[in-house]
Write an enzyme that holds these catalytic residues in place. Structure first.
Site, PDB file in Angstrom:
ATOM      1  N   GLU B  60       0.801  -1.227   0.000  1.00  0.00           N
ATOM      2  CA  GLU B  60       0.000   0.000   0.000  1.00  0.00           C
ATOM      3  C   GLU B  60       0.836   1.281   0.000  1.00  0.00           C
ATOM      4  O   GLU B  60       0.543   2.201  -0.765  1.00  0.00           O
ATOM      5  CB  GLU B  60      -1.002   0.001   1.166  1.00  0.00           C
ATOM      6  CG  GLU B  60      -2.231  -0.866   0.951  1.00  0.00           C
ATOM      7  CD  GLU B  60      -2.001  -2.345   1.239  1.00  0.00           C
ATOM      8  OE1 GLU B  60      -0.873  -2.708   1.633  1.00  0.00           O
ATOM      9  OE2 GLU B  60      -2.942  -3.138   1.074  1.00  0.00           O
ATOM     10  N   HIS B 129     -11.357  -4.960   9.268  1.00  0.00           N
ATOM     11  CA  HIS B 129     -12.015  -4.863   7.962  1.00  0.00           C
ATOM     12  C   HIS B 129     -13.355  -4.129   8.067  1.00  0.00           C
ATOM     13  O   HIS B 129     -14.258  -4.372   7.280  1.00  0.00           O
ATOM     14  CB  HIS B 129     -12.280  -6.262   7.382  1.00  0.00           C
ATOM     15  CG  HIS B 129     -11.052  -7.002   6.951  1.00  0.00           C
ATOM     16  ND1 HIS B 129     -10.100  -7.433   7.827  1.00  0.00           N
ATOM     17  CD2 HIS B 129     -10.637  -7.381   5.716  1.00  0.00           C
ATOM     18  CE1 HIS B 129      -9.143  -8.075   7.162  1.00  0.00           C
ATOM     19  NE2 HIS B 129      -9.443  -8.056   5.880  1.00  0.00           N
TER      20      HIS B 129
END
Lengths: 348, 327
Positions: B60, B129
Site C-alpha cells: 500500500e 475490515h
C-alpha cells in the site's frame, strides 16, 4: 567498477583511485560538472554560515562531500528527465540545473523562492527542471520516483527518473516495495543510494548486517553496482549505463555510491556522537578537491582556469545571498491559504 | 436513465473516464485480473490493458506513493485500497506527500490523485475490515474527502474526483455495492461541497452521509409514520469540502439537529460538524445537538456484539426524540 571501498573502520582509504579521463565527456562538459560541484560546495558552505548567523532557519542539511554523486548522476540525464531527492536536496537541485537565486530566496523564506517561502531547505523543488522535490521524511521519495517512472511508461515520453536516497532510506519499507515494483514492471528508473554510512547518528553497520547495499539488487533480479561516491566520473559512468538500460526498456538498476558523510547530519550538528579522527582521512577524497587535482594532473586545465571556475561559483552564491536578502519580498499573510488546493480554491 | 447498482455505476464511471482521458490509470491489489474483490473494476483490464489497469503487489505505501508521483508527472491515477482499514499503511504518502506537495512546493505541482477506499462495517468482518477513517483525512489540509452512497452520486462524484486536480479520498461503502438507483445514460458530474436533501421536514435536521444517510432516511420515514415527526434528512455526500450552507439553512428551519456517522464516536466527523454548527449558529439551536455514532470499541466479530456497536436506525430515532426532548 565494483571494487570495495574502504569503510570508516578500514582506516587508510587506499582503495580509492585517481580520477580517470572519462571516454565520452569533452572538456567543456567536465568544466560544467566542476562548476556545478563548486556551486554546491559554495552554496552549502554559505548556508551553514547563514544558519549560524541566524539569517536562515529551520533544518538545513549540507550536501558538502556528496557533490560527485548528484553531479555525476545528473550529467547522465536529459534536461527533461526526472529526479527525486531526499532531505539533503540542495545538491540534487543544483545538479539538475536550478537557479540558485531562487534556491537561496527559498531558504530565506521569500515569496520569490522556488516554493514561495513555504518549503524551505527540506522541500526545495524545481519541478520545471524535473526535480520533483526534497522531502523531510527519509525514504518517502522512493515511491514518488516509481510514480514518475510509471507515468513515463504510460505516456511513452521516454523520460528517465533517478531516485536519490540514502543508506537510511534503504531500511524503510517503501524502499523494498518501490524497487520490487519497478523491477517487476521494468520501469525506467535508476536507484542511486548515497551511502554515506550514517543515518543521522547511527552507523549503517549497527542496523544492517549486509552493508554492501548494492548486493540487495540480487533479491529484485536487477543489476547492482558499487561505485566510489567520491569519484564524479565513476558515478557518471555507472549511472549512464543504467540510464541507457532504462531507456532501452530493460528496467531499473541499483547503484550504491559509497562514500562517507564528512560533515554533520544538519548544518549545526557538532557530531559529538562520532569519532571524527576516523572521518578526517576521508577529506583526502573530497570530491571537489579530487576533480581539481584531476584537471591539473592530466594537464587539462591550468590553475588560473580552475580558479576562474571556482570564483564564478563563489560569485554566483554571493549574488544569490544579495538577491535573497535585499531584492526579494516576504510572503504576505494573504498567501497562507494559497496553493493548498489547485486553481485558487480555498477551503477554510 | 438506467437502473444501475453502485458497483455498475462506479465501473461505468471509471470506464468512461478512461475512455475519455488516456492519462487516467487504475492501480491496486487485484484490480485487474480479478476485477477487485467486489467486482467493481471488472472488465477494465480487458478494455484498457495492463499498462493502465495495474495489479500491484500488496504494498500500500509503495503503490499509493506511486500514484502520488504519477499524479505529479502527468497522470490521473485512481489508487484502490482494497479495504479502507489498510489505508493506515499508506498514511505517510497520503498525508505527508499527496496532501502537501502543492503547498510546500509553492503551487508548482498538481496532484490529481483519487484514492478509492471501500469502508464501513457490517457482516462480521471484525476489527481490521470494518473501520471508517474519514475523520482522519478531514483533518488534513490539501485533501478532499467524499463519501457518496447512491449510484447516481457514486458515478457523478467519481468523475468529479478524477477530474479534480487535488488528491481526493473517495470512500465507498462496501455494503452498498448492490444498492440500485437511477443513473443518467449521458455524461454528468456531481460537484463536491454540495449536500443533498433526501427528505424535507421541519422538526429535526438529521445530518448524515454514506450508509448513515440510508439509515437516517428510514428512521425519518418511520418517525413520520409512527409519531408524525417531520425530519429533514441531509446526505452530505462530500465531507471536505462540507456544505455548511445547506446544514445551517436546514437548522434555521428546524432548530434541532442530529449528526450521524458510522465511525466510532470519539473524535469523529460528527464532533467536528457539531462544533462548526455551534460556531456558526449557536443561537439557532433550541436543544443540544445530538451525535449518533458507533461505540468506542474495536469492531467485534460476534454478530450480536457487532450489531450493538454499529449505529442503527433505532439509535437515530432515539437521537431525534432526544433532540425533541424539551419540546
Amino acid at each position: 567498477m565494483t571494487k570495495v571501498l574502504p569503510r570508516e573502520d578500514d582506516g587508510d582509504g587506499k582503495c580509492f583511485e585517481d580520477l580517470e579521463i572519462p571516454p565520452d565527456l569533452d572538456l567543456g562538459r567536465q568544466k560544467d560538472m566542476y562548476l556545478k560541484m563548486c556551486l554546491i560546495r559554495e552554496f552549502d558552505t554559505k548556508v551553514k554560515e547563514l544558519w549560524l548567523d541566524n539569517k536562515i532557519y529551520g533544518l538545513a542539511h549540507s550536501y558538502v562531500g556528496a557533490e560527485a554523486i548528484a553531479v555525476g548522476a545528473c550529467a547522465a540525464l536529459h534536461p527533461d528527465d526526472y529526479i527525486t531527492s531526499t532531505h539533503r536536496g540542495h545538491g540534487h537541485t543544483i545538479a539538475k540545473g536550478a537557479d540558485i537565486n531562487k534556491m537561496m530566496a527559498e531558504l530565506f523564506g521569500k515569496y520569490e523562492g522556488y516554493n514561495r517561502g513555504k518549503g524551505g531547505s527540506m522541500h526545495i523543488a524545481d519541478v520545471e527542471h524535473g526535480m520533483l522535490g526534497a522531502t523531510g521524511i527519509v525514504g518517502s521519495g522512493m515511491p514518488i520516483a516509481l510514480g514518475s517512472a510509471l507515468s513515463a511508461n504510460v505516456l511513452g515520453n521516454g523520460k528517465i527518473t533517478i531516485c536519490f536516497h540514502g543508506d537510511g532510506g534503504t531500511n524503510q519499507g517503501v524502499w523494498h516495495e518501490t524497487i520490487n515494483m519497478a523491477a517487476a514492471w521494468n520501469l525506467p528508473v535508476v536507484f542511486v543510494i548515497e551511502n554515506n554510512q550514517m543515518a543521522i547518528g547511527t552507523e549503517l553497520s549497527c542496523v544492517s548486517k549486509e552493508t554492501d547495499l548494492f548486493r540487495r539488487a540480487l533479491g529484485y533480479g536487477i543489476p547492482g553496482v558499487l561505485v566510489d561516491g567520491f569519484n564524479v566520473f565513476e558515478v557518471y559512468l555507472a549511472v549512464k549505463e543504467a540510464v541507457e538500460r532504462a531507456r532501452a526498456g530493460q528496467g531499473p538498476t541499483l547503484i550504491e555510491a559509497r562514500f562517507l558523510r564528512l560533515l554533520g547530519h544538519f548544518v549545526a550538528d557538532d557530531q559529538w556522537y562520532r569519532d571524527l579522527t576516523k572521518v578526517e582521512p576521508y577529506w583526502d577524497y573530497d570530491p571537489v578537491k579530487r576533480m581539481r587535482e584531476y584537471f591539473i594532473l592530466n594537464k587539462l586545465l591550468k590553475e588560473k582556469e580552475i580558479v576562474e571556475i571556482e570564483a564564478k561559483a563563489k560569485a554566483s552564491v554571493e549574488r544569490s545571498v544579495v538577491y535573497a536578502s535585499t531584492e526579494c519580498s516576504e510572503p504576505g499573510i494573504d498567501t497562507l491559504y494559497e496553493d493548498i488546493y489547485a486553481h485558487g480554491e480555498v477551503i477554510v | 436513465m438506467s437502473i444501475k447498482t453502485v458497483r455498475e455505476a462506479l465501473n461505468d464511471g471509471m470506464r468512461e473516464e478512461m475512455r475519455r482521458d488516456p492519462t487516467v490509470i487504475l492501480m491496486g491489489c487485484d484490480v485487474a485480473v480479478r476485477g477487485n474483490p467486489f467486482g467493481v473494476t471488472k472488465g477494465l483490464l480487458q478494455e484498457f490493458g495492463p499498462k493502465r489497469v495495474i495489479d500491484t503487489p500488496i504494498s500500500e505505501p509503495g503503490f499509493t506513493g506511486a500514484g502520488v508521483g504519477a499524479a505529479a508527472t502527468g497522470l490521473r491515477p485512481i489508487v484502490e485500497i482494497l479495504y479502507s482499514d489498510w489505508i493506515t499503511l499508506a498514511m505517510d504518502q497520503i498525508v505527508n506527500m499527496a496532501a502537501k506537495m502543492r503547498y510546500m512546493f509553492g503551487g508548482k505541482v498538481n496532484v490529481p490523485l483519487v484514492v478509492r477506499a471501500p469502508f464501513g462495517s457490517g457482516g462480521g468482518n471484525a476489527a481490521q475490515h470494518s473501520q471508517s477513517f474519514e475523520n482522519w483525512f478531514n483533518h488534513v489540509p490539501g485533501l478532499k474527502v467524499v463519501a457518496p452512497i447512491s449510484p447516481y452520486d457514486c458515478k457523478g462524484m467519481l468523475l468529479t474526483a478524477i477530474r479534480d486536480d487535488n488528491p481526493v479520498i473517495f470512500f465507498e461503502h462496501k455494503r452498498a455495492y448492490q444498492i440500485k438507483g437511477e443513473v443518467p445514460d449521458e455524461e454528468y458530474t456531481v460537484p463536491f461541497g454540495k449536500a443533498a436533501i433526501r427528505k424535507e421536514g421541519s422538526d429535526v435536521t438529521i445530518v448524515s452521509y454514506s450508509m448513515m444517510s440510508i439509515k437516517a432516511l428510514q428512521a425519518a420515514e418511520e418517525l413520520e409514520k409512527e409519531q408524525g415527526i417531520k425530519c429533514e434528512v441531509i446526505d452530505l455526500r462530500s465531507l471536505l469540502p462540507l456544505d455548511y450552507e445547506t446544514v445551517m439553512g436546514s437548522l434555521a428551519k428546524t432548530n434541532r439537529i442530529v449528526v450521524c456517522q458510522e465511525a466510532n464516536l470519539r473524535g469523529g466527523m460528527a464532533a467536528d460538524i457539531v462544533a462548526e454548527i455551534i460556531d456558526r449558529g449557536f443561537d439557532l439551536l433550541d436543544a443540544p445537538p445530538v451525535r449518533v455514532a458507533a461505540l468506542n470499541v474495536p469492531m467485534p466479530y460476534n454478530m450480536a456484539l457487532e450489531n450493538e456497536v454499529i449505529p442503527s436506525v433505532q439509535k437515530i430515532k432515539a437521537a431525534v426524540l432526544k433532540a425533541l426532548g424539551d419540546r
